[in-house]
Design a protein around this motif. Structure first.
Motif, PDB file in Angstrom:
ATOM      1  N   LEU A   1     -59.439 -61.004 -93.201  1.00 31.60           N
ATOM      2  CA  LEU A   1     -59.305 -61.868 -92.030  1.00 31.60           C
ATOM      3  C   LEU A   1     -59.204 -63.342 -92.397  1.00 31.60           C
ATOM      4  O   LEU A   1     -59.966 -63.853 -93.223  1.00 31.60           O
ATOM      5  CB  LEU A   1     -60.509 -61.634 -91.117  1.00 31.60           C
ATOM      6  N   GLY A   2     -58.251 -64.027 -91.760  1.00 36.61           N
ATOM      7  CA  GLY A   2     -58.134 -65.472 -91.888  1.00 36.61           C
ATOM      8  C   GLY A   2     -58.991 -66.189 -90.856  1.00 36.61           C
ATOM      9  O   GLY A   2     -59.846 -65.586 -90.193  1.00 36.61           O
ATOM     10  N   TRP A   3     -58.759 -67.462 -90.699  1.00 38.24           N
ATOM     11  CA  TRP A   3     -59.582 -68.308 -89.822  1.00 38.24           C
ATOM     12  C   TRP A   3     -59.421 -67.851 -88.377  1.00 38.24           C
ATOM     13  O   TRP A   3     -58.316 -67.835 -87.834  1.00 38.24           O
ATOM     14  CB  TRP A   3     -59.152 -69.752 -89.973  1.00 38.24           C
ATOM     15  N   THR A   4     -60.556 -67.493 -87.760  1.00 35.90           N
ATOM     16  CA  THR A   4     -60.530 -66.886 -86.428  1.00 35.90           C
ATOM     17  C   THR A   4     -61.424 -67.656 -85.471  1.00 35.90           C
ATOM     18  O   THR A   4     -62.547 -68.041 -85.812  1.00 35.90           O
ATOM     19  CB  THR A   4     -60.986 -65.419 -86.491  1.00 35.90           C
ATOM     20  N   ASP A   5     -60.936 -67.843 -84.274  1.00 39.76           N
ATOM     21  CA  ASP A   5     -61.656 -68.558 -83.221  1.00 39.76           C
ATOM     22  C   ASP A   5     -62.618 -67.604 -82.520  1.00 39.76           C
ATOM     23  O   ASP A   5     -62.227 -66.826 -81.656  1.00 39.76           O
ATOM     24  CB  ASP A   5     -60.646 -69.136 -82.225  1.00 39.76           C
ATOM     25  N   THR A   6     -63.873 -67.647 -82.926  1.00 35.02           N
ATOM     26  CA  THR A   6     -64.915 -66.865 -82.275  1.00 35.02           C
ATOM     27  C   THR A   6     -66.016 -67.801 -81.782  1.00 35.02           C
ATOM     28  O   THR A   6     -66.062 -68.976 -82.170  1.00 35.02           O
ATOM     29  CB  THR A   6     -65.548 -65.846 -83.248  1.00 35.02           C
ATOM     30  N   ALA A   7     -66.906 -67.284 -80.969  1.00 36.51           N
ATOM     31  CA  ALA A   7     -68.022 -68.099 -80.487  1.00 36.51           C
ATOM     32  C   ALA A   7     -68.869 -68.591 -81.649  1.00 36.51           C
ATOM     33  O   ALA A   7     -69.316 -69.746 -81.676  1.00 36.51           O
ATOM     34  CB  ALA A   7     -68.867 -67.293 -79.499  1.00 36.51           C
ATOM     35  N   GLY A   8     -69.094 -67.725 -82.627  1.00 34.75           N
ATOM     36  CA  GLY A   8     -69.879 -68.113 -83.791  1.00 34.75           C
ATOM     37  C   GLY A   8     -69.208 -69.206 -84.601  1.00 34.75           C
ATOM     38  O   GLY A   8     -69.865 -70.127 -85.094  1.00 34.75           O
ATOM     39  N   GLU A   9     -67.878 -69.105 -84.744  1.00 35.11           N
ATOM     40  CA  GLU A   9     -67.143 -70.130 -85.494  1.00 35.11           C
ATOM     41  C   GLU A   9     -67.153 -71.456 -84.742  1.00 35.11           C
ATOM     42  O   GLU A   9     -67.234 -72.528 -85.361  1.00 35.11           O
ATOM     43  CB  GLU A   9     -65.708 -69.670 -85.732  1.00 35.11           C
ATOM     44  N   ARG A  10     -67.099 -71.412 -83.428  1.00 33.27           N
ATOM     45  CA  ARG A  10     -67.149 -72.654 -82.641  1.00 33.27           C
ATOM     46  C   ARG A  10     -68.486 -73.367 -82.852  1.00 33.27           C
ATOM     47  O   ARG A  10     -68.536 -74.586 -82.993  1.00 33.27           O
ATOM     48  CB  ARG A  10     -66.919 -72.349 -81.161  1.00 33.27           C
ATOM     49  N   THR A  11     -69.552 -72.596 -82.859  1.00 37.15           N
ATOM     50  CA  THR A  11     -70.872 -73.186 -83.104  1.00 37.15           C
ATOM     51  C   THR A  11     -70.961 -73.737 -84.524  1.00 37.15           C
ATOM     52  O   THR A  11     -71.471 -74.839 -84.746  1.00 37.15           O
ATOM     53  CB  THR A  11     -71.972 -72.143 -82.872  1.00 37.15           C
ATOM     54  N   MET A  12     -70.463 -72.964 -85.491  1.00 38.93           N
ATOM     55  CA  MET A  12     -70.507 -73.386 -86.888  1.00 38.93           C
ATOM     56  C   MET A  12     -69.769 -74.708 -87.080  1.00 38.93           C
ATOM     57  O   MET A  12     -70.288 -75.656 -87.680  1.00 38.93           O
ATOM     58  CB  MET A  12     -69.887 -72.305 -87.772  1.00 38.93           C
ATOM     59  N   GLN A  13     -68.534 -74.797 -86.556  1.00 34.75           N
ATOM     60  CA  GLN A  13     -67.714 -75.976 -86.777  1.00 34.75           C
ATOM     61  C   GLN A  13     -68.212 -77.183 -85.974  1.00 34.75           C
ATOM     62  O   GLN A  13     -68.333 -78.297 -86.507  1.00 34.75           O
ATOM     63  CB  GLN A  13     -66.251 -75.674 -86.400  1.00 34.75           C
ATOM     64  N   ALA A  14     -68.498 -76.973 -84.695  1.00 33.69           N
ATOM     65  CA  ALA A  14     -68.859 -78.088 -83.820  1.00 33.69           C
ATOM     66  C   ALA A  14     -70.258 -78.612 -84.093  1.00 33.69           C
ATOM     67  O   ALA A  14     -70.481 -79.833 -84.116  1.00 33.69           O
ATOM     68  CB  ALA A  14     -68.729 -77.665 -82.363  1.00 33.69           C
ATOM     69  N   GLU A  15     -71.211 -77.699 -84.321  1.00 35.80           N
ATOM     70  CA  GLU A  15     -72.608 -78.099 -84.424  1.00 35.80           C
ATOM     71  C   GLU A  15     -73.127 -78.094 -85.858  1.00 35.80           C
ATOM     72  O   GLU A  15     -73.565 -79.126 -86.369  1.00 35.80           O
ATOM     73  CB  GLU A  15     -73.466 -77.186 -83.539  1.00 35.80           C
TER      74      GLU A  15
END
Length: 264
Positions: free
Chosen positions: A188-202
């Motif tokens: 899997l490549g870079w995927t927009d998930t809720a967990g990834e949003r939290t990881m990147q933003a916060e």
């Protein structure tokens, strides 16, 4: 070509959110007889299950922390009890905590390998034994990562866990082809998930605008979405994929091994 799971009983780890929930929903929509969701949060699992039941599929929840050594066997046995058997397994549960060669600690190393590798191995073991006892075919899909090819420096340990699972996917496919048990992986490549949003933003402090900026840099103008992964997983689980086994499919917008765009 019909891509369905008609009559199949499917166990999905990480099925209470993100990619796992999207795969579970695709299975429910495609005619699966039953789906069991595995996740740590039982209430979250029940909310997802209730939504999926709207597709006419029997959906159960087997809560548990797969990082604990005894959980894979326990939740598999629970899934057999709830559904009367398991035909397909999706290993989607995982952690992507950052840790490089310079800052990795033994505790995090062990935690990542426990969830990302050990749990998946023993769930595959349980399914293989179960299918061999029944004398029936089955299918496994492991959600892996493009980082298994090498990985970013800050994802050294995570990359190792996915590289190990990539090898185990091929090993299972080879060892049990004669048992008609297929095993494939999604790199899997870079995927927009809720967990990834939290990881990147916060966690990484990039703020709320990170997604728009990241998507603008992608060849197709967006990150992968959970539904993209679910469509491929459904195909690999289904009879439509025929004899396909032991394959690691890159689901990414860039071709592995190709030179960067600015290199002639």
């Amino acid at each position: 070509m019909d891509v369905t799971l008609t009559g199949k009983r499917v166990l999905v780890t990480g099925g209470t959110q993100g990619i796992g929930a999207a795969i579970a929903e695709a299975a429910a929509k495609s005619g699966a007889a039953a789906v069991t969701l595995v996740g740590r949060d039982a209430e979250k699992g029940e909310r997802v299950a209730e939504r999926l039941r709207g597709h006419g599929c029997e959906v159960k929840v087997a809560p548990g922390d797969l990082a604990e050594a005894e959980t894979p066997v326990r939740v598999f046995e629970k899934a057999v009890e709830l559904m009367g058997g398991v035909d397909c397994l999706v290993n989607s549960a995982g952690l992507s905590s950052r840790a490089s060669f310079l800052d990795a600690e033994p505790e995090l190393f062990d935690k990542l390998f426990a969830l990302n590798t050990r749990a998946g191995f023993f769930l595959m073991q349980q399914l293989i034994r179960h299918l061999k006892e029944r004398g029936d075919p089955g299918a496994i899909v492991n959600v892996l990562s493009m980082n298994a090819h090498c990985g970013a420096p800050e994802l050294a340990v995570y990359s190792g866990t996915k590289g190990a699972m990539a090898t185990l996917t091929k090993n299972a496919a080879n060892a049990h082809a004669a048992d008609r048990i297929r095993a494939n992986g999604i790199m899997l490549g870079w995927t927009d998930t809720a967990g990834e949003r939290t990881m990147q933003a916060e966690t990484l402090g990039k703020g709320e605008g990170w997604l728009e900026e990241a998507e603008a840099r992608q060849p197709f103008g967006r990150l992968l979405k959970p539904e993209d992964v679910a469509r491929l997983a459904l195909y690999l689980l289904s009879d439509a994929s025929g004899l396909q086994t032991g394959t690691l499919v890159d689901l990414e917008q860039r071709v592995s091994g190709a030179p960067p765009a600015n290199v002639g």
